[in-house]
Design an enzyme around this catalytic site. Structure first.
Site, PDB file in Angstrom:
ATOM      1  CB  SER A 237      -0.901  -0.001   1.232  1.00  0.00           C
ATOM      2  OG  SER A 237      -0.109   0.228   2.379  1.00  0.00           O
ATOM      3  CE  LYS A 238      -2.383   6.704  -2.162  1.00  0.00           C
ATOM      4  NZ  LYS A 238      -3.536   7.463  -1.777  1.00  0.00           N
ATOM      5  NE  ARG A 239       0.698   0.319   6.094  1.00  0.00           N
ATOM      6  CZ  ARG A 239       1.440  -0.753   6.328  1.00  0.00           C
ATOM      7  NH1 ARG A 239       2.579  -0.648   6.938  1.00  0.00           N
ATOM      8  NH2 ARG A 239       1.027  -1.942   5.917  1.00  0.00           N
TER       9      ARG A 239
END
Ligand code: GLU
Length: 468
Positions: A237-239
Protein backbone atom coordinates in the site's frame (compact mmCIF):
# COMPACT_ATOMS: atom_id res chain seq x y z
CA UNK A 1 -8.74 -19.45 -31.85
CA UNK A 2 -7.24 -16.00 -31.36
CA UNK A 3 -6.17 -15.41 -27.79
CA UNK A 4 -7.73 -12.22 -26.44
CA UNK A 5 -6.81 -10.84 -23.03
CA UNK A 6 -7.75 -7.62 -21.30
CA UNK A 7 -6.78 -5.27 -18.55
CA UNK A 8 -9.83 -3.80 -16.87
CA UNK A 9 -8.88 -1.24 -14.24
CA UNK A 10 -11.37 0.82 -12.27
CA UNK A 11 -10.27 4.45 -12.55
CA UNK A 12 -10.34 5.24 -8.86
CA UNK A 13 -6.63 6.01 -8.46
CA UNK A 14 -3.34 5.82 -10.31
CA UNK A 15 -1.95 2.71 -12.00
CA UNK A 16 -0.35 0.90 -9.07
CA UNK A 17 2.28 -1.81 -9.24
CA UNK A 18 -0.24 -4.61 -8.64
CA UNK A 19 -2.35 -3.43 -11.56
CA UNK A 20 0.72 -2.91 -13.70
CA UNK A 21 1.81 -6.49 -13.07
CA UNK A 22 -1.64 -7.83 -13.98
CA UNK A 23 -1.58 -5.70 -17.12
CA UNK A 24 1.91 -6.97 -17.96
CA UNK A 25 0.91 -10.62 -17.52
CA UNK A 26 -2.16 -10.12 -19.74
CA UNK A 27 -0.11 -8.25 -22.32
CA UNK A 28 2.61 -10.91 -22.34
CA UNK A 29 0.10 -13.69 -22.70
CA UNK A 30 -1.49 -12.01 -25.70
CA UNK A 31 1.87 -11.18 -27.29
CA UNK A 32 3.22 -14.69 -26.74
CA UNK A 33 0.26 -16.24 -28.54
CA UNK A 34 -0.03 -13.69 -31.31
CA UNK A 35 -3.29 -12.54 -29.75
CA UNK A 36 -4.89 -9.23 -28.89
CA UNK A 37 -4.67 -7.18 -25.72
CA UNK A 38 -7.65 -5.00 -24.85
CA UNK A 39 -7.92 -2.09 -22.43
CA UNK A 40 -11.24 -1.55 -20.72
CA UNK A 41 -11.95 1.21 -18.25
CA UNK A 42 -14.43 0.01 -15.63
CA UNK A 43 -15.89 3.35 -14.68
CA UNK A 44 -19.41 2.40 -13.62
CA UNK A 45 -18.79 3.54 -10.07
CA UNK A 46 -19.61 7.13 -10.89
CA UNK A 47 -18.75 8.44 -7.46
CA UNK A 48 -15.23 7.06 -7.28
CA UNK A 49 -14.18 7.17 -10.94
CA UNK A 50 -12.32 10.26 -12.12
CA UNK A 51 -10.94 11.53 -15.40
CA UNK A 52 -7.59 12.13 -13.66
CA UNK A 53 -7.42 8.45 -12.80
CA UNK A 54 -8.24 7.45 -16.36
CA UNK A 55 -5.42 9.71 -17.54
CA UNK A 56 -3.04 8.37 -14.91
CA UNK A 57 -3.79 4.80 -16.01
CA UNK A 58 -3.31 5.63 -19.69
CA UNK A 59 -0.09 7.50 -18.89
CA UNK A 60 1.21 4.56 -16.85
CA UNK A 61 0.44 2.08 -19.62
CA UNK A 62 2.18 4.30 -22.16
CA UNK A 63 5.22 4.81 -19.96
CA UNK A 64 5.55 1.05 -19.46
CA UNK A 65 5.07 0.44 -23.18
CA UNK A 66 2.10 -1.87 -22.66
CA UNK A 67 0.38 -0.91 -25.87
CA UNK A 68 -3.16 -2.18 -26.36
CA UNK A 69 -4.64 -3.38 -29.62
CA UNK A 70 -8.20 -2.34 -28.87
CA UNK A 71 -9.74 0.21 -26.55
CA UNK A 72 -9.80 1.93 -24.25
CA UNK A 73 -13.44 0.92 -23.98
CA UNK A 74 -15.45 2.73 -21.32
CA UNK A 75 -18.19 0.89 -19.48
CA UNK A 76 -20.15 4.11 -18.98
CA UNK A 77 -20.67 4.15 -22.77
CA UNK A 78 -22.27 0.73 -22.69
CA UNK A 79 -25.20 1.12 -20.31
CA UNK A 80 -27.73 0.39 -23.05
CA UNK A 81 -26.14 -2.94 -23.69
CA UNK A 82 -26.09 -3.89 -19.99
CA UNK A 83 -29.73 -2.89 -19.66
CA UNK A 84 -30.59 -5.00 -22.67
CA UNK A 85 -29.10 -8.07 -20.94
CA UNK A 86 -30.83 -7.22 -17.66
CA UNK A 87 -34.19 -6.93 -19.44
CA UNK A 88 -33.61 -10.27 -21.16
CA UNK A 89 -32.93 -11.84 -17.77
CA UNK A 90 -36.10 -10.31 -16.34
CA UNK A 91 -38.16 -11.57 -19.30
CA UNK A 92 -36.70 -15.06 -19.00
CA UNK A 93 -37.25 -15.19 -15.23
CA UNK A 94 -33.52 -15.29 -14.57
CA UNK A 95 -33.56 -12.08 -12.59
CA UNK A 96 -36.15 -10.40 -10.40
CA UNK A 97 -36.97 -7.08 -8.81
CA UNK A 98 -36.33 -6.68 -5.12
CA UNK A 99 -37.56 -3.93 -2.84
CA UNK A 100 -36.43 -5.32 0.48
CA UNK A 101 -35.94 -2.39 2.81
CA UNK A 102 -32.48 -1.66 4.08
CA UNK A 103 -33.53 -2.39 7.68
CA UNK A 104 -34.66 -5.89 6.75
CA UNK A 105 -31.37 -6.62 4.99
CA UNK A 106 -29.42 -5.31 7.95
CA UNK A 107 -31.35 -7.46 10.41
CA UNK A 108 -30.89 -10.49 8.19
CA UNK A 109 -27.20 -9.84 8.06
CA UNK A 110 -26.89 -9.44 11.81
CA UNK A 111 -28.80 -12.66 12.45
CA UNK A 112 -26.60 -14.57 10.01
CA UNK A 113 -23.46 -13.18 11.56
CA UNK A 114 -24.71 -14.10 15.04
CA UNK A 115 -25.22 -17.66 13.76
CA UNK A 116 -21.72 -17.63 12.32
CA UNK A 117 -23.15 -17.86 8.80
CA UNK A 118 -21.83 -16.06 5.76
CA UNK A 119 -24.11 -13.06 5.20
CA UNK A 120 -26.21 -13.60 2.10
CA UNK A 121 -29.53 -12.45 0.70
CA UNK A 122 -32.27 -14.98 1.48
CA UNK A 123 -34.25 -14.69 -1.76
CA UNK A 124 -37.27 -13.08 -0.09
CA UNK A 125 -38.42 -11.32 -3.29
CA UNK A 126 -38.00 -14.33 -5.56
CA UNK A 127 -41.36 -14.97 -7.23
CA UNK A 128 -42.94 -11.86 -5.65
CA UNK A 129 -44.51 -9.09 -7.65
CA UNK A 130 -42.54 -5.90 -7.12
CA UNK A 131 -43.84 -2.65 -8.60
CA UNK A 132 -41.46 -1.75 -11.46
CA UNK A 133 -42.32 1.94 -11.05
CA UNK A 134 -41.34 2.11 -7.38
CA UNK A 135 -37.68 2.08 -6.25
CA UNK A 136 -36.12 -1.38 -6.46
CA UNK A 137 -32.95 -3.24 -7.35
CA UNK A 138 -32.66 -6.17 -9.72
CA UNK A 139 -31.12 -9.39 -8.54
CA UNK A 140 -29.73 -12.25 -10.55
CA UNK A 141 -31.36 -15.57 -9.70
CA UNK A 142 -28.39 -17.64 -8.75
CA UNK A 143 -28.79 -21.45 -8.84
CA UNK A 144 -29.39 -22.74 -5.33
CA UNK A 145 -27.80 -26.16 -5.72
CA UNK A 146 -24.76 -27.64 -7.32
CA UNK A 147 -21.16 -26.51 -7.60
CA UNK A 148 -19.33 -24.12 -9.84
CA UNK A 149 -15.99 -25.59 -10.81
CA UNK A 150 -13.33 -23.98 -12.94
CA UNK A 151 -9.76 -24.74 -13.81
CA UNK A 152 -7.73 -21.68 -12.87
CA UNK A 153 -4.46 -21.41 -14.79
CA UNK A 154 -2.61 -20.25 -11.69
CA UNK A 155 -4.47 -21.95 -8.85
CA UNK A 156 -5.63 -25.16 -10.52
CA UNK A 157 -9.10 -26.54 -9.85
CA UNK A 158 -11.33 -24.20 -7.83
CA UNK A 159 -14.84 -25.10 -6.66
CA UNK A 160 -17.60 -23.06 -5.02
CA UNK A 161 -20.92 -24.40 -3.73
CA UNK A 162 -23.87 -22.48 -5.11
CA UNK A 163 -25.34 -22.60 -1.62
CA UNK A 164 -22.55 -20.21 -0.56
CA UNK A 165 -23.58 -17.65 -3.17
CA UNK A 166 -26.67 -15.49 -3.16
CA UNK A 167 -28.84 -13.59 -5.61
CA UNK A 168 -26.56 -10.71 -6.30
CA UNK A 169 -27.70 -7.25 -7.29
CA UNK A 170 -27.09 -6.62 -10.98
CA UNK A 171 -28.83 -3.23 -11.17
CA UNK A 172 -28.85 -0.70 -8.37
CA UNK A 173 -31.83 1.45 -7.38
CA UNK A 174 -30.34 4.35 -9.34
CA UNK A 175 -30.45 2.19 -12.49
CA UNK A 176 -26.69 1.60 -12.75
CA UNK A 177 -25.47 -1.94 -13.47
CA UNK A 178 -23.02 -3.59 -11.09
CA UNK A 179 -19.51 -4.92 -11.63
CA UNK A 180 -20.28 -8.65 -11.90
CA UNK A 181 -22.83 -8.05 -14.64
CA UNK A 182 -20.85 -5.53 -16.65
CA UNK A 183 -17.65 -7.57 -16.56
CA UNK A 184 -19.45 -10.65 -17.87
CA UNK A 185 -21.20 -8.79 -20.68
CA UNK A 186 -17.97 -7.06 -21.68
CA UNK A 187 -15.76 -10.14 -21.55
CA UNK A 188 -18.35 -11.83 -23.73
CA UNK A 189 -18.87 -8.99 -26.23
CA UNK A 190 -15.13 -8.38 -26.45
CA UNK A 191 -14.48 -12.08 -27.10
CA UNK A 192 -12.09 -12.35 -24.18
CA UNK A 193 -10.61 -15.84 -24.06
CA UNK A 194 -8.35 -15.40 -21.03
CA UNK A 195 -9.15 -13.34 -17.95
CA UNK A 196 -6.01 -12.60 -15.96
CA UNK A 197 -6.67 -10.58 -12.81
CA UNK A 198 -5.88 -10.16 -9.14
CA UNK A 199 -7.04 -12.92 -6.81
CA UNK A 200 -9.14 -10.42 -4.90
CA UNK A 201 -11.68 -11.25 -7.63
CA UNK A 202 -11.61 -15.00 -7.06
CA UNK A 203 -14.92 -14.94 -5.14
CA UNK A 204 -16.58 -13.11 -8.01
CA UNK A 205 -15.67 -15.74 -10.55
CA UNK A 206 -18.37 -18.36 -9.68
CA UNK A 207 -20.99 -15.59 -9.80
CA UNK A 208 -19.73 -14.49 -13.19
CA UNK A 209 -19.73 -18.06 -14.48
CA UNK A 210 -23.36 -18.46 -13.36
CA UNK A 211 -24.35 -15.27 -15.18
CA UNK A 212 -22.57 -16.52 -18.29
CA UNK A 213 -24.39 -19.84 -18.06
CA UNK A 214 -27.70 -18.01 -17.77
CA UNK A 215 -26.81 -16.30 -21.05
CA UNK A 216 -26.04 -19.70 -22.55
CA UNK A 217 -22.36 -18.87 -22.97
CA UNK A 218 -19.05 -20.51 -22.20
CA UNK A 219 -16.75 -19.07 -19.57
CA UNK A 220 -13.28 -17.83 -20.58
CA UNK A 221 -10.17 -19.30 -18.92
CA UNK A 222 -9.36 -17.59 -15.64
CA UNK A 223 -6.02 -16.86 -14.00
CA UNK A 224 -6.05 -15.29 -10.56
CA UNK A 225 -2.74 -13.74 -9.74
CA UNK A 226 -1.74 -13.53 -6.08
CA UNK A 227 -1.34 -10.16 -4.46
CA UNK A 228 1.86 -8.30 -3.81
CA UNK A 229 3.05 -7.78 -0.26
CA UNK A 230 5.29 -5.05 1.07
CA UNK A 231 8.71 -5.87 2.58
CA UNK A 232 6.95 -6.24 5.94
CA UNK A 233 4.50 -8.93 4.78
CA UNK A 234 1.44 -6.64 4.73
CA UNK A 235 -0.47 -6.00 1.52
CA UNK A 236 1.40 -3.46 -0.58
CA UNK A 237 0.00 0.00 0.00
CA UNK A 238 0.95 3.67 -0.08
CA UNK A 239 2.50 3.21 3.32
CA UNK A 240 5.32 1.26 1.63
CA UNK A 241 6.35 4.23 -0.48
CA UNK A 242 5.83 4.53 -4.18
CA UNK A 243 3.05 2.32 -5.46
CA UNK A 244 1.89 4.33 -8.47
CA UNK A 245 4.01 3.53 -11.50
CA UNK A 246 4.50 7.19 -12.46
CA UNK A 247 6.12 7.74 -9.09
CA UNK A 248 8.74 5.23 -10.18
CA UNK A 249 9.37 7.30 -13.28
CA UNK A 250 9.76 10.41 -11.14
CA UNK A 251 12.09 8.53 -8.80
CA UNK A 252 14.39 7.74 -11.71
CA UNK A 253 13.47 4.20 -12.64
CA UNK A 254 13.59 2.92 -16.20
CA UNK A 255 10.33 1.37 -17.41
CA UNK A 256 12.23 -1.71 -18.60
CA UNK A 257 13.64 -2.21 -15.10
CA UNK A 258 10.20 -1.98 -13.53
CA UNK A 259 8.75 -4.41 -16.10
CA UNK A 260 11.62 -6.82 -15.52
CA UNK A 261 11.03 -6.52 -11.78
CA UNK A 262 7.29 -7.06 -12.10
CA UNK A 263 7.58 -10.11 -14.33
CA UNK A 264 9.82 -11.75 -11.74
CA UNK A 265 7.32 -11.09 -8.94
CA UNK A 266 5.82 -14.53 -8.62
CA UNK A 267 7.33 -15.98 -11.79
CA UNK A 268 10.78 -17.33 -12.57
CA UNK A 269 12.71 -19.03 -15.29
CA UNK A 270 15.59 -20.97 -13.77
CA UNK A 271 17.80 -18.46 -12.03
CA UNK A 272 17.67 -15.88 -14.80
CA UNK A 273 17.12 -12.37 -13.47
CA UNK A 274 17.41 -10.13 -16.51
CA UNK A 275 14.77 -10.47 -19.21
CA UNK A 276 14.49 -8.35 -22.30
CA UNK A 277 10.94 -7.79 -23.49
CA UNK A 278 11.44 -10.34 -26.24
CA UNK A 279 12.67 -12.89 -23.73
CA UNK A 280 9.70 -12.20 -21.47
CA UNK A 281 7.32 -12.76 -24.37
CA UNK A 282 9.07 -15.96 -25.30
CA UNK A 283 9.51 -17.43 -21.83
CA UNK A 284 6.66 -16.13 -19.70
CA UNK A 285 3.90 -18.57 -18.96
CA UNK A 286 0.93 -17.75 -16.78
CA UNK A 287 0.74 -21.38 -15.66
CA UNK A 288 4.10 -21.02 -13.95
CA UNK A 289 3.06 -18.06 -11.83
CA UNK A 290 3.36 -18.81 -8.15
CA UNK A 291 0.19 -19.33 -6.13
CA UNK A 292 1.67 -17.68 -3.06
CA UNK A 293 1.85 -13.90 -2.70
CA UNK A 294 5.17 -12.30 -3.47
CA UNK A 295 6.92 -9.55 -1.57
CA UNK A 296 8.02 -6.30 -3.09
CA UNK A 297 11.71 -5.72 -2.66
CA UNK A 298 12.92 -2.21 -3.42
CA UNK A 299 16.59 -3.21 -3.20
CA UNK A 300 16.15 -5.70 -6.00
CA UNK A 301 14.30 -3.22 -8.15
CA UNK A 302 17.13 -0.77 -7.63
CA UNK A 303 19.66 -3.42 -8.59
CA UNK A 304 17.77 -4.10 -11.81
CA UNK A 305 17.52 -0.40 -12.49
CA UNK A 306 21.27 0.00 -12.13
CA UNK A 307 21.74 -2.90 -14.45
CA UNK A 308 19.56 -1.36 -17.15
CA UNK A 309 21.13 2.09 -16.77
CA UNK A 310 24.51 0.46 -17.33
CA UNK A 311 23.60 -1.84 -20.19
CA UNK A 312 20.93 0.05 -22.14
CA UNK A 313 21.91 2.04 -25.20
CA UNK A 314 23.25 5.38 -23.84
CA UNK A 315 21.08 7.19 -26.37
CA UNK A 316 17.97 5.68 -24.78
CA UNK A 317 19.18 6.44 -21.25
CA UNK A 318 20.02 10.01 -22.30
CA UNK A 319 16.52 10.36 -23.74
CA UNK A 320 14.94 9.24 -20.46
CA UNK A 321 17.40 11.31 -18.46
CA UNK A 322 16.74 14.60 -20.19
CA UNK A 323 13.54 15.35 -18.25
CA UNK A 324 15.38 14.78 -14.97
CA UNK A 325 18.13 17.14 -16.18
CA UNK A 326 15.44 19.68 -16.98
CA UNK A 327 14.20 19.43 -13.39
CA UNK A 328 17.73 20.42 -12.27
CA UNK A 329 17.38 23.46 -14.49
CA UNK A 330 19.88 22.17 -16.99
CA UNK A 331 19.45 22.28 -20.71
CA UNK A 332 20.92 18.99 -21.90
CA UNK A 333 20.97 20.23 -25.50
CA UNK A 334 24.03 22.32 -24.63
CA UNK A 335 27.61 21.02 -24.94
CA UNK A 336 28.67 18.34 -24.09
CA UNK A 337 26.41 15.82 -25.84
CA UNK A 338 24.38 14.16 -23.09
CA UNK A 339 24.78 10.76 -24.68
CA UNK A 340 28.58 10.95 -24.24
CA UNK A 341 28.26 12.05 -20.62
CA UNK A 342 25.80 9.22 -20.01
CA UNK A 343 28.13 6.68 -21.62
CA UNK A 344 30.82 7.73 -19.14
CA UNK A 345 28.66 8.11 -16.02
CA UNK A 346 26.04 5.38 -16.40
CA UNK A 347 27.92 2.76 -14.40
CA UNK A 348 28.02 5.07 -11.37
CA UNK A 349 24.29 5.46 -10.81
CA UNK A 350 21.47 3.30 -9.50
CA UNK A 351 18.73 5.65 -10.65
CA UNK A 352 18.23 8.39 -13.20
CA UNK A 353 18.07 10.88 -10.33
CA UNK A 354 21.57 9.86 -9.23
CA UNK A 355 22.69 9.88 -12.84
CA UNK A 356 21.28 13.38 -13.38
CA UNK A 357 23.20 14.57 -10.35
CA UNK A 358 26.54 13.28 -11.58
CA UNK A 359 25.93 14.41 -15.16
CA UNK A 360 24.85 17.89 -14.08
CA UNK A 361 28.41 18.93 -13.23
CA UNK A 362 29.25 19.03 -16.94
CA UNK A 363 26.58 21.64 -17.60
CA UNK A 364 26.79 23.88 -14.56
CA UNK A 365 28.24 27.34 -14.94
CA UNK A 366 30.26 26.87 -11.82
CA UNK A 367 31.66 24.05 -9.77
CA UNK A 368 31.15 23.93 -6.01
CA UNK A 369 34.00 22.90 -3.70
CA UNK A 370 32.97 21.19 -0.50
CA UNK A 371 35.09 22.05 2.54
CA UNK A 372 36.40 18.58 3.32
CA UNK A 373 37.37 17.63 -0.25
CA UNK A 374 38.91 21.00 -1.00
CA UNK A 375 41.08 20.91 2.12
CA UNK A 376 42.48 17.60 0.99
CA UNK A 377 42.90 18.20 -2.74
CA UNK A 378 43.48 21.91 -3.11
CA UNK A 379 46.75 22.47 -1.25
CA UNK A 380 49.79 24.55 -2.04
CA UNK A 381 51.60 21.60 -3.64
CA UNK A 382 48.88 21.54 -6.27
CA UNK A 383 49.59 25.05 -7.51
CA UNK A 384 52.47 24.14 -9.78
CA UNK A 385 50.86 21.16 -11.51
CA UNK A 386 47.56 23.02 -11.92
CA UNK A 387 49.29 26.06 -13.37
CA UNK A 388 51.24 23.98 -15.85
CA UNK A 389 48.21 22.01 -16.95
CA UNK A 390 46.23 25.23 -17.30
CA UNK A 391 48.89 26.80 -19.47
CA UNK A 392 49.08 23.84 -21.81
CA UNK A 393 45.33 23.35 -22.03
CA UNK A 394 44.93 27.05 -22.80
CA UNK A 395 47.15 26.78 -25.83
CA UNK A 396 45.68 23.48 -27.01
CA UNK A 397 44.05 24.00 -30.35
CA UNK A 398 42.76 20.56 -31.08
CA UNK A 399 40.59 19.82 -28.00
CA UNK A 400 40.73 16.02 -28.06
CA UNK A 401 40.87 13.35 -25.41
CA UNK A 402 44.27 12.14 -26.66
CA UNK A 403 45.83 15.58 -26.50
CA UNK A 404 44.46 16.19 -23.01
CA UNK A 405 45.83 12.83 -21.91
CA UNK A 406 49.24 13.72 -23.29
CA UNK A 407 49.23 17.06 -21.48
CA UNK A 408 48.40 15.58 -18.07
CA UNK A 409 51.08 12.91 -18.39
CA UNK A 410 53.55 15.40 -19.84
CA UNK A 411 53.18 17.67 -16.81
CA UNK A 412 53.75 14.79 -14.38
CA UNK A 413 56.92 13.81 -16.29
CA UNK A 414 58.10 17.37 -16.48
CA UNK A 415 57.70 17.90 -12.75
CA UNK A 416 59.11 14.47 -11.96
CA UNK A 417 56.04 13.56 -9.85
CA UNK A 418 53.62 10.66 -9.88
CA UNK A 419 50.47 11.04 -11.98
CA UNK A 420 48.30 11.32 -8.85
CA UNK A 421 49.98 14.59 -7.84
CA UNK A 422 48.69 16.15 -11.03
CA UNK A 423 45.58 14.12 -11.62
CA UNK A 424 43.96 14.32 -8.20
CA UNK A 425 43.89 18.10 -7.76
CA UNK A 426 42.98 18.53 -11.42
CA UNK A 427 40.06 16.15 -11.13
CA UNK A 428 38.85 17.88 -8.01
CA UNK A 429 39.25 21.29 -9.62
CA UNK A 430 37.06 20.20 -12.52
CA UNK A 431 34.39 18.13 -10.76
CA UNK A 432 34.41 19.34 -7.16
CA UNK A 433 34.58 15.68 -6.14
CA UNK A 434 31.60 14.42 -8.13
CA UNK A 435 32.51 10.89 -9.29
CA UNK A 436 33.35 10.65 -12.98
CA UNK A 437 35.20 8.45 -15.48
CA UNK A 438 38.68 8.75 -16.97
CA UNK A 439 40.28 12.10 -16.23
CA UNK A 440 41.11 12.99 -19.83
CA UNK A 441 37.51 12.24 -20.81
CA UNK A 442 36.20 14.23 -17.85
CA UNK A 443 38.25 17.26 -18.87
CA UNK A 444 37.37 16.77 -22.52
CA UNK A 445 33.62 16.69 -21.80
CA UNK A 446 33.83 19.69 -19.49
CA UNK A 447 35.12 21.66 -22.46
CA UNK A 448 38.05 24.03 -22.80
CA UNK A 449 36.54 27.21 -21.49
CA UNK A 450 34.87 25.64 -18.47
CA UNK A 451 37.99 23.60 -17.64
CA UNK A 452 40.17 26.70 -17.62
CA UNK A 453 37.64 28.60 -15.49
CA UNK A 454 37.45 25.77 -12.99
CA UNK A 455 41.24 25.46 -12.71
CA UNK A 456 41.39 29.21 -12.12
CA UNK A 457 38.76 28.89 -9.45
CA UNK A 458 40.77 26.11 -7.77
CA UNK A 459 43.98 28.17 -7.91
CA UNK A 460 42.11 31.13 -6.47
CA UNK A 461 40.78 28.94 -3.70
CA UNK A 462 44.31 27.73 -2.78
CA UNK A 463 45.63 31.26 -2.76
CA UNK A 464 42.77 32.46 -0.63
CA UNK A 465 43.37 29.71 1.90
CA UNK A 466 47.12 30.41 1.98
CA UNK A 467 46.55 34.04 2.84
CA UNK A 468 43.76 33.39 5.37
N1 GLU B 1 -12.18 -3.43 -12.50
C1 GLU B 1 -11.65 -4.42 -11.64
C2 GLU B 1 -10.59 -3.83 -10.73
O1 GLU B 1 -10.07 -2.80 -11.01
C3 GLU B 1 -11.00 -5.58 -12.37
C4 GLU B 1 -12.01 -6.45 -12.99
C5 GLU B 1 -11.50 -7.69 -13.65
O2 GLU B 1 -10.31 -7.76 -14.00
O3 GLU B 1 -12.31 -8.56 -13.87
O4 GLU B 1 -10.29 -4.38 -9.73
Amino acid sequence: MTIRTRFAPSPTGFLHVGGARTALFSWLYARKHGGKFILRIEDTDLERSTTESVNAILEGMTWLGLEYDEGPFYQTHRFDRYNEVIEQFLDAGKAYRCNCPKERLEKLREAQMANKQKPRYDGQCRGQHVDPDAPHVIRFMNPQDGVVVFDDMVRGKVAFQNSELDDLIIRRTDGSPTYNLTVVVDDLDMDITHVIRGDDHLNNTPRQINILKAMGKQAPRYSHVPMILGDDGARLSKRHGAVGVMQYRDDGYLPEALLNYLVRLGWSHGDQEIFSLDEMIELFDIENVNKAPSSFNTEKLLWLNQNYIKSDDPARVAHLLSSHMGKLNIDPAKWPPLVQVVAMQAERAKSLLELADICAIFYRDEVEYGEAGAKKQLRLVAVKPLNKVREKLASLEDWSRENIHAIIHGVADELGVKMGKVGMPLRFAITGGVPSGDLDLTVYLTGKEASLERIDKALGYIQQRATD
